[in-house]
Design a protein around this motif. Structure first.
Motif, PDB file in Angstrom:
ATOM      1  N   PHE A 156       3.673  -6.120   5.650  1.00 19.41           N
ATOM      2  CA  PHE A 156       3.706  -4.658   5.549  1.00 19.41           C
ATOM      3  C   PHE A 156       3.048  -4.199   4.254  1.00 19.41           C
ATOM      4  N   LEU A 157       3.334  -4.909   3.154  1.00 21.71           N
ATOM      5  CA  LEU A 157       2.725  -4.559   1.872  1.00 21.71           C
ATOM      6  C   LEU A 157       1.204  -4.699   1.935  1.00 21.71           C
ATOM      7  N   ASN A 158       0.725  -5.795   2.526  1.00 24.16           N
ATOM      8  CA  ASN A 158      -0.714  -6.009   2.644  1.00 24.16           C
ATOM      9  C   ASN A 158      -1.365  -4.931   3.511  1.00 24.16           C
ATOM     10  N   MET A 159      -0.666  -4.545   4.596  1.00 24.38           N
ATOM     11  CA  MET A 159      -1.206  -3.511   5.475  1.00 24.38           C
ATOM     12  C   MET A 159      -1.311  -2.175   4.746  1.00 24.38           C
ATOM     13  N   MET A 160      -0.300  -1.851   3.926  1.00 23.99           N
ATOM     14  CA  MET A 160      -0.332  -0.594   3.170  1.00 23.99           C
ATOM     15  C   MET A 160      -1.513  -0.574   2.203  1.00 23.99           C
ATOM     16  N   LYS A 161      -1.788  -1.710   1.558  1.00 25.74           N
ATOM     17  CA  LYS A 161      -2.922  -1.779   0.630  1.00 25.74           C
ATOM     18  C   LYS A 161      -4.247  -1.615   1.367  1.00 25.74           C
ATOM     19  N   GLU A 162      -4.365  -2.256   2.540  1.00 27.49           N
ATOM     20  CA  GLU A 162      -5.600  -2.161   3.312  1.00 27.49           C
ATOM     21  C   GLU A 162      -5.828  -0.737   3.820  1.00 27.49           C
ATOM     22  N   LEU A 186      14.621 -14.836   2.795  1.00 29.32           N
ATOM     23  CA  LEU A 186      13.316 -15.387   3.152  1.00 29.32           C
ATOM     24  C   LEU A 186      12.811 -14.804   4.470  1.00 29.32           C
ATOM     25  N   SER A 187      13.691 -14.750   5.479  1.00 28.83           N
ATOM     26  CA  SER A 187      13.298 -14.211   6.783  1.00 28.83           C
ATOM     27  C   SER A 187      12.803 -12.774   6.659  1.00 28.83           C
ATOM     28  N   ALA A 188      13.483 -11.993   5.822  1.00 29.62           N
ATOM     29  CA  ALA A 188      13.072 -10.606   5.622  1.00 29.62           C
ATOM     30  C   ALA A 188      11.726 -10.534   4.902  1.00 29.62           C
ATOM     31  N   MET A 189      11.526 -11.423   3.911  1.00 36.24           N
ATOM     32  CA  MET A 189      10.274 -11.398   3.151  1.00 36.24           C
ATOM     33  C   MET A 189       9.071 -11.750   4.026  1.00 36.24           C
ATOM     34  N   ARG A 190       9.279 -12.578   5.041  1.00 37.80           N
ATOM     35  CA  ARG A 190       8.181 -12.921   5.951  1.00 37.80           C
ATOM     36  C   ARG A 190       7.659 -11.688   6.682  1.00 37.80           C
ATOM     37  N   GLU A 236      -5.945  10.176  -5.535  1.00 39.53           N
ATOM     38  CA  GLU A 236      -7.026   9.888  -6.467  1.00 39.53           C
ATOM     39  C   GLU A 236      -6.773   8.570  -7.203  1.00 39.53           C
ATOM     40  N   THR A 237      -5.547   8.313  -7.553  1.00 37.82           N
ATOM     41  CA  THR A 237      -5.192   7.071  -8.226  1.00 37.82           C
ATOM     42  C   THR A 237      -4.485   6.152  -7.245  1.00 37.82           C
ATOM     43  N   LYS A 238      -4.801   4.874  -7.331  1.00 39.31           N
ATOM     44  CA  LYS A 238      -4.225   3.911  -6.398  1.00 39.31           C
ATOM     45  C   LYS A 238      -2.747   3.711  -6.718  1.00 39.31           C
ATOM     46  N   PRO A 239      -1.845   3.904  -5.759  1.00 44.45           N
ATOM     47  CA  PRO A 239      -0.419   3.731  -6.029  1.00 44.45           C
ATOM     48  C   PRO A 239      -0.073   2.263  -6.239  1.00 44.45           C
ATOM     49  N   ASN A 240       1.061   2.032  -6.887  1.00 40.03           N
ATOM     50  CA  ASN A 240       1.542   0.674  -7.114  1.00 40.03           C
ATOM     51  C   ASN A 240       2.422   0.273  -5.940  1.00 40.03           C
ATOM     52  N   PHE A 241       1.912  -0.600  -5.088  1.00 37.94           N
ATOM     53  CA  PHE A 241       2.651  -0.981  -3.893  1.00 37.94           C
ATOM     54  C   PHE A 241       3.672  -2.069  -4.239  1.00 37.94           C
ATOM     55  N   PHE A 242       4.903  -1.807  -3.921  1.00 37.05           N
ATOM     56  CA  PHE A 242       5.951  -2.802  -4.111  1.00 37.05           C
ATOM     57  C   PHE A 242       7.064  -2.530  -3.116  1.00 37.05           C
ATOM     58  N   CYS A 243       7.950  -3.472  -2.968  1.00 40.52           N
ATOM     59  CA  CYS A 243       9.085  -3.318  -2.048  1.00 40.52           C
ATOM     60  C   CYS A 243      10.383  -3.476  -2.816  1.00 40.52           C
ATOM     61  N   ARG A 244      11.297  -2.574  -2.601  1.00 38.58           N
ATOM     62  CA  ARG A 244      12.621  -2.653  -3.210  1.00 38.58           C
ATOM     63  C   ARG A 244      13.568  -3.277  -2.189  1.00 38.58           C
ATOM     64  N   LEU A 278      10.192  11.404   0.734  1.00 32.12           N
ATOM     65  CA  LEU A 278       8.964  10.978   0.080  1.00 32.12           C
ATOM     66  C   LEU A 278       9.216  10.291  -1.262  1.00 32.12           C
ATOM     67  N   SER A 279      10.427  10.391  -1.780  1.00 30.03           N
ATOM     68  CA  SER A 279      10.740   9.734  -3.053  1.00 30.03           C
ATOM     69  C   SER A 279      10.989   8.233  -2.861  1.00 30.03           C
ATOM     70  N   LYS A 280      11.131   7.798  -1.608  1.00 31.68           N
ATOM     71  CA  LYS A 280      11.380   6.391  -1.323  1.00 31.68           C
ATOM     72  C   LYS A 280      10.116   5.758  -0.743  1.00 31.68           C
ATOM     73  N   GLY A 281       9.864   4.533  -1.129  1.00 26.58           N
ATOM     74  CA  GLY A 281       8.727   3.794  -0.597  1.00 26.58           C
ATOM     75  C   GLY A 281       9.189   2.787   0.430  1.00 26.58           C
ATOM     76  N   LEU A 282       8.650   1.581   0.344  1.00 28.55           N
ATOM     77  CA  LEU A 282       9.029   0.501   1.245  1.00 28.55           C
ATOM     78  C   LEU A 282      10.304  -0.159   0.726  1.00 28.55           C
ATOM     79  N   GLU A 283      11.329  -0.199   1.566  1.00 29.60           N
ATOM     80  CA  GLU A 283      12.606  -0.789   1.199  1.00 29.60           C
ATOM     81  C   GLU A 283      13.061  -1.760   2.281  1.00 29.60           C
TER      82      GLU A 283
END
Length: 234
Positions: free
Chosen positions: A137-143, A128-132, A152-160, A63-68
């Protein structure tokens, strides 16, 4: 039968056996006119799967890791002195895996569609291929969070993103172009704004720890087993 077999291997590598992606894709390239060496390669993959038929993907969420995303490229890895007339032999191979909470959710191993002129360019095209795949995935997580708020607080979505080529990282993060990177910039810099606003964070990683290396080229047994454990969990 060769085509049918590579099709079945392709299904396996895309669902539960990602460590066979590179070998399977390489064999599938010769579906139209397979030779004896290709038949032997497919049999070797089948023997490996037979010996590990009770294996697959073991998910151990952290759980300490997000989207990588781990991304790598093999610059002109198919070139050999005996195959200089084949244009496909000078194409570089892209490999990446997207992970969430330390668990692989999407991976790919494929040849790039154009000839890269340097290792930096090959790595940047792979990025670039990976970013596509990462950005949707980032947009889906936000939706999902907007519909099903779990906190309660909106997390900061980012990819490492983990990249083992320093020049590639410099090109992605540096807003200035040089004569040697201008031709890359014209086509591949559309995701730079996500790097600038820190939605995507690109970090260096040692080549020996680069999980995506297993998707780009054949490895010796020790390194293959090491990366396989990091990828598949066994």
């Amino acid at each position: 039968k060769y085509r049918a077999l590579t099709g079945m291997l392709g299904y396996l590598q895309q669902t539960s056996r990602p460590e066979t992606s590179m070998a399977t894709h390489q064999c599938a390239r010769f579906n139209n006119d397979p030779k004896l060496c290709h038949e032997r390669a497919v049999k070797r993959i089948c023997k490996y799967l037979l010996g590990t038929m009770n294996k697959g993907l073991i998910f151990k969420p952290d759980l300490s890791k997000g989207l990588e995303c781990y991304v790598d490229a093999d610059f002109a890895g198919g070139w050999s002195s005996g195959d200089q007339t084949n244009p496909a032999s000078v194409l570089s191979r892209t490999g990446f895996v997207i992970m969430y909470a330390g668990c692989p959710i999407f991976w790919s191993s494929k040849l790039q569609t154009e000839i890269a002129l340097s290792t930096t360019e090959a790595e940047y095209i792979a990025l670039l291929s990976a970013m596509r795949e990462v950005l949707p995935f980032l947009n889906m997580m936000k939706e999902i969070h907007d519909v099903f708020p779990l906190q309660e607080t909106k997390p900061n979505f980012f990819c490492r993103v983990w990249e083992d080529n320093r020049s590639c990282i410099n090109v992605a993060e540096n807003p200035k172009f040089t004569p040697r990177t201008k031709h890359i910039a014209l086509k591949y810099h559309h995701f730079r704004r996500f790097v600038t606003n820190r939605t995507i964070k690109i970090n260096p990683i040692d080549t020996r720890e680069q999980i995506a290396d297993i998707f780009t080229k054949p490895l010796d047994e020790k390194q293959f087993v090491y990366l396989q454990k990091k990828l598949c969990g066994w």
